[in-house]
Design an enzyme around this catalytic site. Sequence first.
Site, mmCIF file in Angstrom:
data_model
loop_
_atom_site.group_PDB
_atom_site.id
_atom_site.type_symbol
_atom_site.label_atom_id
_atom_site.label_comp_id
_atom_site.label_asym_id
_atom_site.label_seq_id
_atom_site.Cartn_x
_atom_site.Cartn_y
_atom_site.Cartn_z
ATOM 1 N N GLY A 12 0.783 -1.233 0.000
ATOM 2 C CA GLY A 12 0.000 0.000 0.000
ATOM 3 C C GLY A 12 0.813 1.280 0.000
ATOM 4 N N ASN A 14 1.611 3.106 -2.568
ATOM 5 C CA ASN A 14 0.936 4.093 -3.433
ATOM 6 C C ASN A 14 -0.290 4.676 -2.739
ATOM 7 O OD1 ASN A 14 2.088 4.466 -6.308
ATOM 8 N ND2 ASN A 14 2.333 2.265 -5.912
ATOM 9 N N MET A 91 -3.627 -7.116 -7.215
ATOM 10 C CA MET A 91 -2.983 -8.188 -7.974
ATOM 11 C C MET A 91 -3.976 -9.183 -8.583
ATOM 12 S SD MET A 91 0.019 -7.119 -7.746
ATOM 13 C CE MET A 91 1.071 -8.424 -8.372
ATOM 14 N N HIS A 110 1.301 0.815 -13.240
ATOM 15 C CA HIS A 110 2.121 -0.359 -13.565
ATOM 16 C C HIS A 110 3.592 0.071 -13.595
ATOM 17 C CE1 HIS A 110 3.104 -4.257 -15.221
ATOM 18 N NE2 HIS A 110 3.853 -3.651 -16.130
ATOM 19 N N VAL A 145 -4.815 -7.331 -19.617
ATOM 20 C CA VAL A 145 -3.915 -6.893 -18.556
ATOM 21 C C VAL A 145 -2.931 -5.833 -19.063
ATOM 22 C CG1 VAL A 145 -2.068 -7.679 -16.997
ATOM 23 C CG2 VAL A 145 -4.118 -9.073 -17.319
HETATM 24 C C1 GRF Z 1 3.615 -1.017 -7.457
HETATM 25 O O1 GRF Z 1 4.905 -1.223 -7.963
HETATM 26 C C2 GRF Z 1 2.623 -0.844 -8.596
HETATM 27 O O2 GRF Z 1 3.177 -0.228 -9.711
HETATM 28 C C3 GRF Z 1 2.249 -2.255 -8.917
HETATM 29 O O3 GRF Z 1 2.203 -2.921 -7.681
HETATM 30 C C4 GRF Z 1 3.063 -2.254 -6.753
HETATM 31 C C5 GRF Z 1 2.223 -1.900 -5.571
HETATM 32 O O4 GRF Z 1 2.999 -1.372 -4.537
HETATM 33 N N1 GRF Z 1 1.013 -2.321 -9.651
HETATM 34 P P1 GRF Z 1 2.304 -0.720 -3.271
HETATM 35 O O5 GRF Z 1 1.365 -1.776 -2.673
HETATM 36 O O6 GRF Z 1 1.547 0.497 -3.706
HETATM 37 O O7 GRF Z 1 3.424 -0.403 -2.321
#
Ligand code: GRF
Length: 215
Positions: A12, A14, A91, A110, A145
């Site tokens: 998490g 992001n 995911m 991504h 995807v």
């Molecule tokens: C990130 O690298 C994002 O680009 C990818 O999954 C990862 C998630 O990381 N889709 P976080 O859970 O936000 O730390």
Amino acid sequence: MLKIVVFISGRGSNLKAILSHIQDGSLKAEVCAVISDKPEAAGLELAKNAGVPAIVVPRLPKNRSLAEFNAELAATALNYSPDLVVLAGFMRVVTTEFLSAFPGRVVNIHPSLLPSFKGLHAQKQAVEAGVKFAGCTVHYVNEEVDSGGIIAQAVVPVLPNDSEDSLSQRILEKEHKLFPAVLQAFASGQITIGDTGDIQQETNSLVSLNLLVTA
Ligand code: GRF
């Protein structure tokens, strides 16, 4: 105020960046709910600490179909009437049952410069391919995807001794700037979505957005 629902599966970071940009006022949005397919996702704690409803929608039981799972994901998010659905490290493959509930309103981040290196372990794919630049992409989500329309990208160099981990870390720092900046472009009306899901971007504003995050 842009109302968003964020989907996660893990750490998490992001989500954390989005929440902290909201807190410092640079992102005029409200996270109405955080939804995870994994009960152990660390990001759920971040949501709770920010006073945001943290909801688990498990993939299990295994015998339910992907369509049923996606319908439950959509129904859960619809309770919050989001303007935009944000996949931040979610995911799971999302299907029509999910996407049709939010036409043109689902975005994902991504960790590659799409259309290169779709799917899992994008950073490892980049290191192994020997590319000299990598980065991250915020894009609309469709049934394929990592294939929806590209909204914005940020670029980093790939250094000679980079490992998957060191490159991932460098890209992640850009992700934490790019995603909130794109969400703010939606919040400010620089990117708009019509009722039918047709998308209109102000090209100039997105050019400056890309320059900003590349610098
Ligand atoms: C990130 O690298 C994002 O680009 C990818 O999954 C990862 C998630 O990381 N889709 P976080 O859970 O936000 O730390």
